[in-house]
Design a protein around this motif. Structure first.
Motif, PDB file in Angstrom:
ATOM      1  N   MET A  67       8.822 -12.458  16.940  1.00 25.67           N
ATOM      2  CA  MET A  67       8.420 -11.270  16.215  1.00 25.67           C
ATOM      3  C   MET A  67       7.285 -11.637  15.256  1.00 25.67           C
ATOM      4  N   PRO A  68       6.144 -10.991  15.371  1.00 20.77           N
ATOM      5  CA  PRO A  68       5.015 -11.342  14.508  1.00 20.77           C
ATOM      6  C   PRO A  68       5.240 -10.945  13.052  1.00 20.77           C
ATOM      7  N   GLN A  69       4.563 -11.663  12.165  1.00 24.81           N
ATOM      8  CA  GLN A  69       4.562 -11.310  10.752  1.00 24.81           C
ATOM      9  C   GLN A  69       3.251 -10.606  10.433  1.00 24.81           C
ATOM     10  N   TYR A  70       3.367  -9.398   9.929  1.00 26.40           N
ATOM     11  CA  TYR A  70       2.208  -8.616   9.530  1.00 26.40           C
ATOM     12  C   TYR A  70       2.015  -8.799   8.029  1.00 26.40           C
ATOM     13  N   ARG A  71       0.849  -9.329   7.650  1.00 26.61           N
ATOM     14  CA  ARG A  71       0.524  -9.499   6.242  1.00 26.61           C
ATOM     15  C   ARG A  71      -0.353  -8.312   5.835  1.00 26.61           C
ATOM     16  N   VAL A  72       0.268  -7.383   5.123  1.00 31.25           N
ATOM     17  CA  VAL A  72      -0.386  -6.143   4.718  1.00 31.25           C
ATOM     18  C   VAL A  72      -0.824  -6.281   3.267  1.00 31.25           C
ATOM     19  N   SER A  73      -2.082  -5.960   2.988  1.00 31.97           N
ATOM     20  CA  SER A  73      -2.599  -5.954   1.623  1.00 31.97           C
ATOM     21  C   SER A  73      -3.117  -4.561   1.309  1.00 31.97           C
ATOM     22  N   THR A  74      -2.747  -4.062   0.132  1.00 35.62           N
ATOM     23  CA  THR A  74      -3.258  -2.778  -0.333  1.00 35.62           C
ATOM     24  C   THR A  74      -4.128  -3.030  -1.561  1.00 35.62           C
ATOM     25  N   PHE A  75      -5.174  -2.232  -1.700  1.00 33.49           N
ATOM     26  CA  PHE A  75      -6.125  -2.362  -2.791  1.00 33.49           C
ATOM     27  C   PHE A  75      -6.201  -1.009  -3.505  1.00 33.49           C
ATOM     28  N   GLU A  79       7.203  -7.562  -7.179  1.00 35.19           N
ATOM     29  CA  GLU A  79       6.191  -7.291  -8.191  1.00 35.19           C
ATOM     30  C   GLU A  79       6.111  -5.811  -8.532  1.00 35.19           C
ATOM     31  N   ASP A  80       5.348  -5.508  -9.580  1.00 34.89           N
ATOM     32  CA  ASP A  80       5.042  -4.117  -9.945  1.00 34.89           C
ATOM     33  C   ASP A  80       3.812  -3.730  -9.128  1.00 34.89           C
ATOM     34  N   ASN A  81       4.037  -3.079  -8.011  1.00 36.73           N
ATOM     35  CA  ASN A  81       2.974  -2.810  -7.051  1.00 36.73           C
ATOM     36  C   ASN A  81       2.216  -1.524  -7.343  1.00 36.73           C
ATOM     37  N   PHE A  82       1.051  -1.438  -6.718  1.00 34.45           N
ATOM     38  CA  PHE A  82       0.228  -0.223  -6.685  1.00 34.45           C
ATOM     39  C   PHE A  82      -0.268   0.202  -8.067  1.00 34.45           C
ATOM     40  N   GLU A  83      -0.619  -0.781  -8.889  1.00 33.07           N
ATOM     41  CA  GLU A  83      -1.180  -0.484 -10.201  1.00 33.07           C
ATOM     42  C   GLU A  83      -2.706  -0.468 -10.113  1.00 33.07           C
ATOM     43  N   ARG A  84      -3.334   0.169 -11.083  1.00 32.60           N
ATOM     44  CA  ARG A  84      -4.788   0.320 -11.117  1.00 32.60           C
ATOM     45  C   ARG A  84      -5.502  -1.017 -10.919  1.00 32.60           C
ATOM     46  N   ALA A  85      -6.489  -1.034 -10.026  1.00 30.64           N
ATOM     47  CA  ALA A  85      -7.348  -2.193  -9.745  1.00 30.64           C
ATOM     48  C   ALA A  85      -6.556  -3.420  -9.280  1.00 30.64           C
ATOM     49  N   LYS A  86      -5.424  -3.219  -8.619  1.00 28.92           N
ATOM     50  CA  LYS A  86      -4.563  -4.325  -8.202  1.00 28.92           C
ATOM     51  C   LYS A  86      -4.529  -4.465  -6.688  1.00 28.92           C
ATOM     52  N   GLU A  87      -4.488  -5.709  -6.265  1.00 26.76           N
ATOM     53  CA  GLU A  87      -4.309  -6.051  -4.856  1.00 26.76           C
ATOM     54  C   GLU A  87      -2.862  -6.497  -4.682  1.00 26.76           C
ATOM     55  N   ARG A 135      -8.419   0.588   0.040  1.00 26.77           N
ATOM     56  CA  ARG A 135      -8.371   0.105   1.420  1.00 26.77           C
ATOM     57  C   ARG A 135      -7.071  -0.634   1.674  1.00 26.77           C
ATOM     58  N   VAL A 136      -6.824  -0.886   2.965  1.00 24.11           N
ATOM     59  CA  VAL A 136      -5.678  -1.661   3.425  1.00 24.11           C
ATOM     60  C   VAL A 136      -6.215  -2.694   4.397  1.00 24.11           C
ATOM     61  N   ALA A 175      -7.647  -6.910  10.362  1.00 23.76           N
ATOM     62  CA  ALA A 175      -8.043  -5.508  10.509  1.00 23.76           C
ATOM     63  C   ALA A 175      -8.241  -4.885   9.131  1.00 23.76           C
ATOM     64  N   GLU A 176      -9.344  -4.145   8.970  1.00 16.76           N
ATOM     65  CA  GLU A 176      -9.672  -3.463   7.717  1.00 16.76           C
ATOM     66  C   GLU A 176      -9.561  -1.957   7.923  1.00 16.76           C
ATOM     67  N   PHE A 177      -9.007  -1.286   6.910  1.00  9.96           N
ATOM     68  CA  PHE A 177      -8.822   0.166   6.949  1.00  9.96           C
ATOM     69  C   PHE A 177      -9.334   0.764   5.640  1.00  9.96           C
ATOM     70  N   PRO A 178     -10.619   1.139   5.586  1.00 11.00           N
ATOM     71  CA  PRO A 178     -11.161   1.755   4.375  1.00 11.00           C
ATOM     72  C   PRO A 178     -10.535   3.123   4.124  1.00 11.00           C
ATOM     73  N   CYS A 179     -10.341   3.454   2.856  1.00 10.38           N
ATOM     74  CA  CYS A 179      -9.734   4.735   2.512  1.00 10.38           C
ATOM     75  C   CYS A 179     -10.561   5.458   1.442  1.00 10.38           C
ATOM     76  N   HIS A 180     -10.659   4.871   0.232  1.00 14.59           N
ATOM     77  CA  HIS A 180     -11.451   5.405  -0.875  1.00 14.59           C
ATOM     78  C   HIS A 180     -11.141   6.869  -1.166  1.00 14.59           C
ATOM     79  N   ARG A 181      -9.841   7.152  -1.389  1.00 15.90           N
ATOM     80  CA  ARG A 181      -9.452   8.525  -1.687  1.00 15.90           C
ATOM     81  C   ARG A 181      -8.076   8.559  -2.336  1.00 15.90           C
ATOM     82  N   TRP A 182      -7.764   9.728  -2.884  1.00 17.01           N
ATOM     83  CA  TRP A 182      -6.462   9.975  -3.483  1.00 17.01           C
ATOM     84  C   TRP A 182      -5.446  10.347  -2.422  1.00 17.01           C
TER      85      TRP A 182
END
Length: 117
Positions: free
Chosen positions: A1-9, A42-50, A83-84, A93-100
């Motif tokens: 089973m692969p490990q997916y390393r997901v990063s949110t910005f 961690e405290d995720n999804f905070e302003r300017a955080k990866e 982005r993600v 893989a890059e997924f640009p978002c730039h939105r609310w």
């Protein structure tokens, strides 16, 4: 089973962060998996955080698109997602978002489908 390393910005704009629960569905050339909860100690999804998450999921083949959403819970649930990225088995893989993702911003939706850049 692969490990997916997901990063949110999360964006660097006022009130960009969220305390809502965030979920991702990954669509690939073979199948889709999810929704999977993006959470860690961690405290995720905070302003300017990866933020980084490791998900053990079934093989989807080449990652082609994602759906990312939140459940609108908590105070000021809106989230500005820049982005993600997803890394799996040497593929990046890059997924640009730039939105609310917010009921009171942009298209008033808390989810978005994103295609690989």
């Amino acid at each position: 089973m692969p490990q997916y390393r997901v990063s949110t910005f999360t964006g660097d704009v006022e009130n960009a962060g969220t305390d809502a629960n965030v979920y991702i569905t990954i669509y690939g050339s073979l199948r889709a998996v999810g929704p999977a909860t993006l959470d860690n100690a961690e405290d995720n999804f905070e302003r300017a955080k990866e933020d980084h998450f490791t998900l053990d999921l079934s093989d989807v083949g080449r990652v082609e698109r994602i759906n990312i959403r939140h459940d609108n819970s908590g105070d000021k649930a809106g989230w500005y997602l820049n982005r993600v990225t997803i890394d799996v088995d040497g593929d990046h893989a890059e997924f640009p978002c730039h939105r609310w993702l917010a009921l009171d911003e942009d298209d008033h939706k808390t989810e978005v489908d994103l295609r690989r850049a």
